[in-house]
Design an enzyme around this catalytic site. Structure first.
Site, PDB file in Angstrom:
ATOM      1  N   TYR A 235     -13.101 -10.502  -3.422  1.00  0.00           N
ATOM      2  CA  TYR A 235     -13.107  -9.336  -2.537  1.00  0.00           C
ATOM      3  C   TYR A 235     -14.305  -9.397  -1.590  1.00  0.00           C
ATOM      4  O   TYR A 235     -14.204  -9.055  -0.411  1.00  0.00           O
ATOM      5  CB  TYR A 235     -13.143  -8.051  -3.351  1.00  0.00           C
ATOM      6  CG  TYR A 235     -13.229  -6.804  -2.490  1.00  0.00           C
ATOM      7  CD1 TYR A 235     -12.281  -6.535  -1.506  1.00  0.00           C
ATOM      8  CD2 TYR A 235     -14.266  -5.881  -2.658  1.00  0.00           C
ATOM      9  CE1 TYR A 235     -12.355  -5.398  -0.714  1.00  0.00           C
ATOM     10  CE2 TYR A 235     -14.346  -4.738  -1.884  1.00  0.00           C
ATOM     11  CZ  TYR A 235     -13.396  -4.509  -0.911  1.00  0.00           C
ATOM     12  OH  TYR A 235     -13.471  -3.379  -0.123  1.00  0.00           O
TER      13      TYR A 235
ATOM     14  N   GLU B   5      -6.318   3.414  -7.978  1.00  0.00           N
ATOM     15  CA  GLU B   5      -6.630   3.690  -6.578  1.00  0.00           C
ATOM     16  C   GLU B   5      -5.411   4.353  -5.956  1.00  0.00           C
ATOM     17  O   GLU B   5      -4.271   3.970  -6.251  1.00  0.00           O
ATOM     18  CB  GLU B   5      -6.975   2.401  -5.834  1.00  0.00           C
ATOM     19  CG  GLU B   5      -7.236   2.579  -4.339  1.00  0.00           C
ATOM     20  CD  GLU B   5      -7.723   1.301  -3.683  1.00  0.00           C
ATOM     21  OE1 GLU B   5      -8.651   0.680  -4.233  1.00  0.00           O
ATOM     22  OE2 GLU B   5      -7.168   0.929  -2.632  1.00  0.00           O
TER      23      GLU B   5
END
Length: 341
Positions: free
Chosen positions: A147, A327
């Site tokens: 990421y 999320e």
């Protein structure tokens, strides 16, 4: 030139998708085994489905005629003041070199292509971006989490294109899938959206260096005024207060904190744009769960807060921080078709 009214077919079950086909489709995000229509800008998100279980798609529809375009790796459609595009790029096209991993180079190249299309077509306002990449939390090249590699490449592309790195940046999400190319879908406008932050959180672009050598380049939400519409796009939102992850290991508490953050974004939106007032129940939401077996616990918290009448789609995907279990992304302000109970 006016902004073409935007609509959303969501979740559009794969067996019903042909009924929505036509010239006014802007583009798709296809989930599960939903097949991409080669005529459309679209990405295929290889994330396991949790609810609904049948392949489905998020299909954006325009209120007017559309124009197709392709430039290099980017396929796009324009309708009035809106442009929807997609780009998929395999990391295998790049070799690790000069300290830049293949993923970093892929992100830099994909966003570079994206910005060139927006500049050429006259759509400078990047409103919303969806990013999906394989093995998002894995550490590989140069000992950097993937990421963080993606964030480096994305920020390099923003800088190279002369884009700001803080403030007026798009809403976005970045989720991890098991395999496949770097897949990016995006919505842009001829006019700039209003970037919105969450007072409960440090802006992502101001995260300390603990979270990587380059900060993530996104805002918590964007609001786009469009001929009678106030389009709100809320970035992927998780259990973060300040810049720290809260309730590590407790998926129910993380879900509740995530909903608190969504509410904070709605409150801030109403403060800076009094004409754009939305409740949690007005949102179209996608919830990403790190572990599929957490679906009952997450769903219970969501339904207790939003009500059972508010549909939310659920996928299994890795969140950008390894300690985050859920999320949620959302949008509002557009008519919705094909919503399932």
């Amino acid at each position: 030139m006016t902004v073409a009214a935007l609509r959303l077919a969501w979740p559009l079950i794969e067996s019903a998708a042909p009924a929505q086909a036509g010239a006014r489709v802007l583009g798709d995000l296809a989930f599960g085994g939903a097949a991409n229509d080669g005529r459309l800008p679209a990405i295929h998100v290889a994330a396991p489905l949790l609810a609904p279980l049948e392949p489905w798609r998020m299909r954006w529809l325009a209120g007017g005629e559309v124009r197709d375009g392709q430039a290099g790796r980017v396929r796009y459609r324009c309708a009035g003041d809106l442009l929807f595009g997609s780009v998929e790029l395999a990391e295998t096209a790049f070799d690790a070199a000069d300290g830049a991993s293949p993923l970093q180079q892929a992100a830099r190249a994909a966003y570079g292509d994206l910005f060139r299309v927006l500049d050429a077509e006259g759509y400078p306002g990047l409103v919303r971006v969806w990013n999906y990449l394989p093995r998002i939390n894995e550490v590989d090249h140069y000992g950097i989490e993937r990421y963080r590699q993606f964030n480096i490449g994305r920020q390099e592309a923003f800088a190279a294109a002369g884009r700001v790195l803080i403030g007026a940046v798009p809403a976005a999400c970045a989720l991890g899938v098991p395999a496949g190319p770097l897949s990016i879908a995006f919505l842009a406008s001829r006019t700039a959206p209003l970037a919105i932050e969450n007072p409960r959180q440090v802006s992502a672009y101001h995260y300390p260096a603990d979270y990587g050598p380059r900060s993530p380049t996104f805002s918590r939400a964007t609001l786009l005024a469009s001929s009678g519409q106030e389009l709100l796009f809320i970035s992927g939102t998780a259990s973060i207060v300040g810049h720290r992850s809260l309730h590590v290991g407790d998926v129910a508490a993380q879900t509740a904190e995530t909903l608190d953050n969504l509410q904070a974004v709605l409150d801030e939106t109403a403060r800076v744009a009094p004409g754009a007032r939305y409740a949690l129940g007005d949102l179209c939401c996608i919830a990403y769960l790190r572990h599929g077996e957490d679906l009952p616990a997450v769903r219970a918290v969501v339904e207790a807060r939003l009500g059972r009448h508010v549909p939310v789609t659920y996928l299994q995907a890795d969140v950008c921080r390894a300690d985050l279990l859920v999320e949620i992304e959302a949008s509002a302000g557009h008519p919705v078709q094909e919503r399932q109970p």
